[in-house]
Design a protein around this motif. Structure first.
Motif, PDB file in Angstrom:
ATOM      1  N   ARG A   1       0.831  -1.222   0.000  1.00 12.70           N
ATOM      2  CA  ARG A   1       0.000   0.000   0.000  1.00 12.70           C
ATOM      3  C   ARG A   1       0.852   1.253   0.000  1.00 12.70           C
ATOM      4  NH1 ARG A   1      -3.848  -2.248   3.428  1.00 12.70           N
ATOM      5  NH2 ARG A   1      -2.550  -1.658   5.179  1.00 12.70           N
ATOM      6  N   LYS A   2       1.846   1.203   0.910  1.00  8.21           N
ATOM      7  CA  LYS A   2       2.655   2.392   1.135  1.00  8.21           C
ATOM      8  C   LYS A   2       3.459   2.798  -0.107  1.00  8.21           C
ATOM      9  CE  LYS A   2       5.928   3.533   4.810  1.00  8.21           C
ATOM     10  NZ  LYS A   2       6.602   2.887   5.931  1.00  8.21           N
ATOM     11  N   PHE A   3       3.929   1.813  -0.869  1.00  8.04           N
ATOM     12  CA  PHE A   3       4.841   2.147  -1.981  1.00  8.04           C
ATOM     13  C   PHE A   3       4.243   1.875  -3.355  1.00  8.04           C
ATOM     14  CE2 PHE A   3       7.404   1.365   1.768  1.00  8.04           C
ATOM     15  CZ  PHE A   3       8.091   2.563   1.838  1.00  8.04           C
ATOM     16  N   ASN A   4       2.952   1.547  -3.356  1.00  7.59           N
ATOM     17  CA  ASN A   4       2.270   1.367  -4.629  1.00  7.59           C
ATOM     18  C   ASN A   4       2.948   0.313  -5.517  1.00  7.59           C
ATOM     19  OD1 ASN A   4       0.185   1.929  -6.328  1.00  7.59           O
ATOM     20  ND2 ASN A   4       1.317   3.507  -7.469  1.00  7.59           N
ATOM     21  N   VAL A   5       3.285  -0.812  -4.869  1.00  4.08           N
ATOM     22  CA  VAL A   5       3.855  -1.925  -5.639  1.00  4.08           C
ATOM     23  C   VAL A   5       2.914  -3.130  -5.520  1.00  4.08           C
ATOM     24  CG1 VAL A   5       6.303  -1.307  -5.468  1.00  4.08           C
ATOM     25  CG2 VAL A   5       5.223  -2.589  -3.592  1.00  4.08           C
ATOM     26  N   ASP A   6       3.037  -4.053  -6.475  1.00  4.94           N
ATOM     27  CA  ASP A   6       2.289  -5.322  -6.373  1.00  4.94           C
ATOM     28  C   ASP A   6       3.213  -6.375  -5.799  1.00  4.94           C
ATOM     29  OD1 ASP A   6      -0.116  -4.447  -7.479  1.00  4.94           O
ATOM     30  OD2 ASP A   6       0.747  -4.580  -9.505  1.00  4.94           O
ATOM     31  N   ILE A   7       2.706  -7.106  -4.824  1.00  4.60           N
ATOM     32  CA  ILE A   7       3.532  -8.170  -4.232  1.00  4.60           C
ATOM     33  C   ILE A   7       2.806  -9.496  -4.429  1.00  4.60           C
ATOM     34  CG2 ILE A   7       4.539  -9.078  -2.109  1.00  4.60           C
ATOM     35  CD1 ILE A   7       4.988  -6.239  -1.192  1.00  4.60           C
ATOM     36  N   SER A   8       3.488 -10.442  -5.089  1.00  4.58           N
ATOM     37  CA  SER A   8       2.897 -11.779  -5.251  1.00  4.58           C
ATOM     38  C   SER A   8       3.666 -12.767  -4.388  1.00  4.58           C
ATOM     39  CB  SER A   8       3.016 -12.261  -6.701  1.00  4.58           C
ATOM     40  OG  SER A   8       2.604 -11.253  -7.568  1.00  4.58           O
ATOM     41  N   ILE A   9       2.913 -13.618  -3.689  1.00  2.00           N
ATOM     42  CA  ILE A   9       3.557 -14.676  -2.895  1.00  2.00           C
ATOM     43  C   ILE A   9       3.712 -15.898  -3.799  1.00  2.00           C
ATOM     44  CG2 ILE A   9       3.332 -16.192  -0.893  1.00  2.00           C
ATOM     45  CD1 ILE A   9       1.725 -13.935   0.440  1.00  2.00           C
TER      46      ILE A   9
ATOM     47  N   GLU B   1      10.775   1.255 -10.655  1.00  2.00           N
ATOM     48  CA  GLU B   1      12.071   0.926 -10.042  1.00  2.00           C
ATOM     49  C   GLU B   1      12.264   1.568  -8.662  1.00  2.00           C
ATOM     50  OE1 GLU B   1      15.226   1.355 -12.880  1.00  2.00           O
ATOM     51  OE2 GLU B   1      16.725   1.086 -11.294  1.00  2.00           O
ATOM     52  N   ASP B   2      11.949   2.877  -8.577  1.00  2.00           N
ATOM     53  CA  ASP B   2      12.147   3.572  -7.293  1.00  2.00           C
ATOM     54  C   ASP B   2      11.211   3.022  -6.223  1.00  2.00           C
ATOM     55  OD1 ASP B   2      14.115   5.053  -8.278  1.00  2.00           O
ATOM     56  OD2 ASP B   2      12.993   6.955  -8.416  1.00  2.00           O
TER      57      ASP B   2
ATOM     58  N   ALA C   1      10.262  -0.044  -1.327  1.00  2.00           N
ATOM     59  CA  ALA C   1       9.522  -1.135  -0.669  1.00  2.00           C
ATOM     60  C   ALA C   1      10.509  -2.116  -0.044  1.00  2.00           C
ATOM     61  CB  ALA C   1       8.641  -1.856  -1.690  1.00  2.00           C
ATOM     62  N   TYR C   2      11.558  -2.435  -0.805  1.00  2.19           N
ATOM     63  CA  TYR C   2      12.589  -3.361  -0.319  1.00  2.19           C
ATOM     64  C   TYR C   2      13.269  -2.799   0.932  1.00  2.19           C
ATOM     65  CZ  TYR C   2      16.890  -6.055  -0.238  1.00  2.19           C
ATOM     66  OH  TYR C   2      17.939  -6.831   0.168  1.00  2.19           O
ATOM     67  N   GLU C   3      13.621  -1.515   0.890  1.00  2.00           N
ATOM     68  CA  GLU C   3      14.260  -0.867   2.042  1.00  2.00           C
ATOM     69  C   GLU C   3      13.346  -0.944   3.260  1.00  2.00           C
ATOM     70  OE1 GLU C   3      17.233   0.871   2.406  1.00  2.00           O
ATOM     71  OE2 GLU C   3      17.819  -0.004   0.479  1.00  2.00           O
ATOM     72  N   ASP C   4      12.057  -0.765   3.025  1.00  2.00           N
ATOM     73  CA  ASP C   4      11.099  -0.787   4.131  1.00  2.00           C
ATOM     74  C   ASP C   4      11.025  -2.189   4.776  1.00  2.00           C
ATOM     75  OD1 ASP C   4       9.029   1.264   5.186  1.00  2.00           O
ATOM     76  OD2 ASP C   4       7.988  -0.666   5.253  1.00  2.00           O
ATOM     77  N   PHE C   5      11.027  -3.219   3.919  1.00  2.00           N
ATOM     78  CA  PHE C   5      11.031  -4.602   4.436  1.00  2.00           C
ATOM     79  C   PHE C   5      12.201  -4.827   5.371  1.00  2.00           C
ATOM     80  CE2 PHE C   5       8.357  -6.562   0.956  1.00  2.00           C
ATOM     81  CZ  PHE C   5       7.474  -7.174   1.829  1.00  2.00           C
ATOM     82  N   ILE C   6      13.364  -4.368   4.917  1.00  2.00           N
ATOM     83  CA  ILE C   6      14.597  -4.601   5.668  1.00  2.00           C
ATOM     84  C   ILE C   6      14.487  -4.044   7.084  1.00  2.00           C
ATOM     85  CG2 ILE C   6      17.034  -3.894   5.815  1.00  2.00           C
ATOM     86  CD1 ILE C   6      17.267  -4.190   2.886  1.00  2.00           C
TER      87      ILE C   6
END
Ligand SMILES: Nc1ncnc2c1ncn2[C@@H]1O[C@H](COP(=O)(O)OP(=O)(O)OP(=O)(O)O)[C@@H](O)[C@H]1O
Length: 347
Positions: free
Chosen positions: A290-298, A322-323, A328-333
């Motif tokens: 939601r926060k980064f407007n990306v789609d995440i598939s499990i 890309e950004d 999103a990746y940084e946030d996961f970390i």
């Protein structure tokens, strides 16, 4: 409550003199086995597991170092004292070691045959133990008529005839199919919880450790390279060998065929997310999406319960600009208890 150790190994070395190259099979082994625990010792074939466990009940003598069972120094006992000790520290084996020409009841009673106890007392005890392992109706049968799992149950009953405090299990489930393995492991766990027997399990299978052990020690080439609480070791394996063992229990491995079948778009990042606290991952994923407007598939998931705590992971793809993917990746970390790795080398 103060935790006591029923078995302590201090600086144990073992060199087999008849070994052509005088191989050092155990090197400086220090180990504390807590009273009442189910303690797993894992290692690859030849690591020295059998030698180690056999030192505990005096079937092998260390070249140097000491092995304590409560206040007794095992490697200073004479043969007669060792026989008595093996009533307290009994053992089961991969190949069951039953006497084929004796009935099941006679096999169970074998360790007390020469004690000349009252026949009725022995019979009652044998019945009780065969009942405990679910084989009361087999008492007059012979080992050849039993399945592998049933033979191991007889071996367990025999190992309990002297009311031991410790049960050593040397690859006790390695010759059994997965379902039978589960049933034997359940019995071992029950002996631990109901009869308060300390169980020491030697195995090369991490699944065995995962299912029943509280503590683990990893033996590599005669050395203990890692030890601790099973959950902690699964969550943070510090040595490469431990990580390899942990990996055998997860379902998060990807091969090239699987990767190709996913047909991931070029603007995606493939990520392994492992987590090791009691929170589930789901809110983290939807929050980030939601926060980064990306789609995440499990793409793959693996979740299990170890010592009543959740542990597991996911393979996910993050898709978007890309950004946004980078953010999103940084946030996961930065989520506590979540370990994130980019997967960029699928073979
Ligand atoms: N009685 C013995 N005499 C000489 N060498 C021995 C003896 N027992 C074991 N070894 C050697 O010690 C090393 C470790 O053997 P051990 O059986 O303890 O390992 P392990 O981890 O239990 O392996 P596996 O799972 O294959 O049984 C091996 O190199 C083996 O050849």
């Amino acid at each position: 409550m103060v935790q006591t150790n029923i078995i302590t190994l201090k600086a144990v070395n073992k060199i087999f003199s008849e070994d052509e190259n005088a191989n050092q099979v155990l090197s400086g082994v220090n180990l504390k086995i807590p009273t009442g625990s189910v303690f797993g010792i894992i290692g690859y074939s030849g690591a020295g597991k059998s030698t180690l466990i056999r030192c505990i009940n005096g079937l092998e003598t260390p070249t140097s170092g000491t092995i304590h069972y409560q206040d007794t120094v095992v490697n200073q006992l004479n043969e007669k004292e060792l026989i008595n000790l093996r009533g307290q520290i009994s053992m089961i084996f991969q190949q069951f070691n039953l006497m084929p020409q004796r009935t099941i009841a006679q096999n169970v009673a074998l360790p007390i045959k020469y004690k000349h106890l009252d026949k009725q007392v022995v019979n009652d005890k044998v019945d009780k133990l065969l009942d405990l392992v679910g084989l009361k109706d087999k008492k007059d049968d012979y080992p050849s008529s039993l399945s592998g799992g049933q033979k191991q149950r007889v071996a367990i009953a025999r190992a309990l005839i002297n009311d031991p405090k410790v049960l050593l299990c040397d690859e006790a489930t390695s010759a059994l199919d997965p379902e039978t393995t589960d049933s034997i492991l359940s019995i071992l766990k029950e002996l631990n919880t109901k009869l308060k027997i300390t169980v020491v399990i030697v195995t090369h299978e991490m699944k065995v450790i995962e299912q029943v052990c509280d503590q683990i020690a990893v033996l590599d080439n005669g050395k203990i390279v890692e030890q601790g609480d099973v959950y902690d070791v699964f969550a943070h394996p510090s040595q490469p060998i431990t990580k390899r063992f942990v990996d055998t229990t997860t379902n998060l491995k990807i091969d090239k065929a699987m990767y190709d079948a996913w047909r991931l778009p070029s603007n995606s990042l493939l990520v392994r997310v492992t987590y090791n606290n009691e929170n589930t991952i789901d809110p983290v994923i939807s929050n980030v999406a939601r926060k980064f407007n990306v789609d995440i598939s499990i793409l793959l998931a693996d979740i299990k319960l170890i010592q009543n705590k959740l542990i597991g992971g996911l393979i996910i793809s993050i898709e978007g600009y890309e950004d946004d993917i980078k953010n999103a990746y940084e946030d996961f970390i930065h989520n506590d208890g979540v370990l994130v790795e980019v997967i960029d080398d699928v073979e």
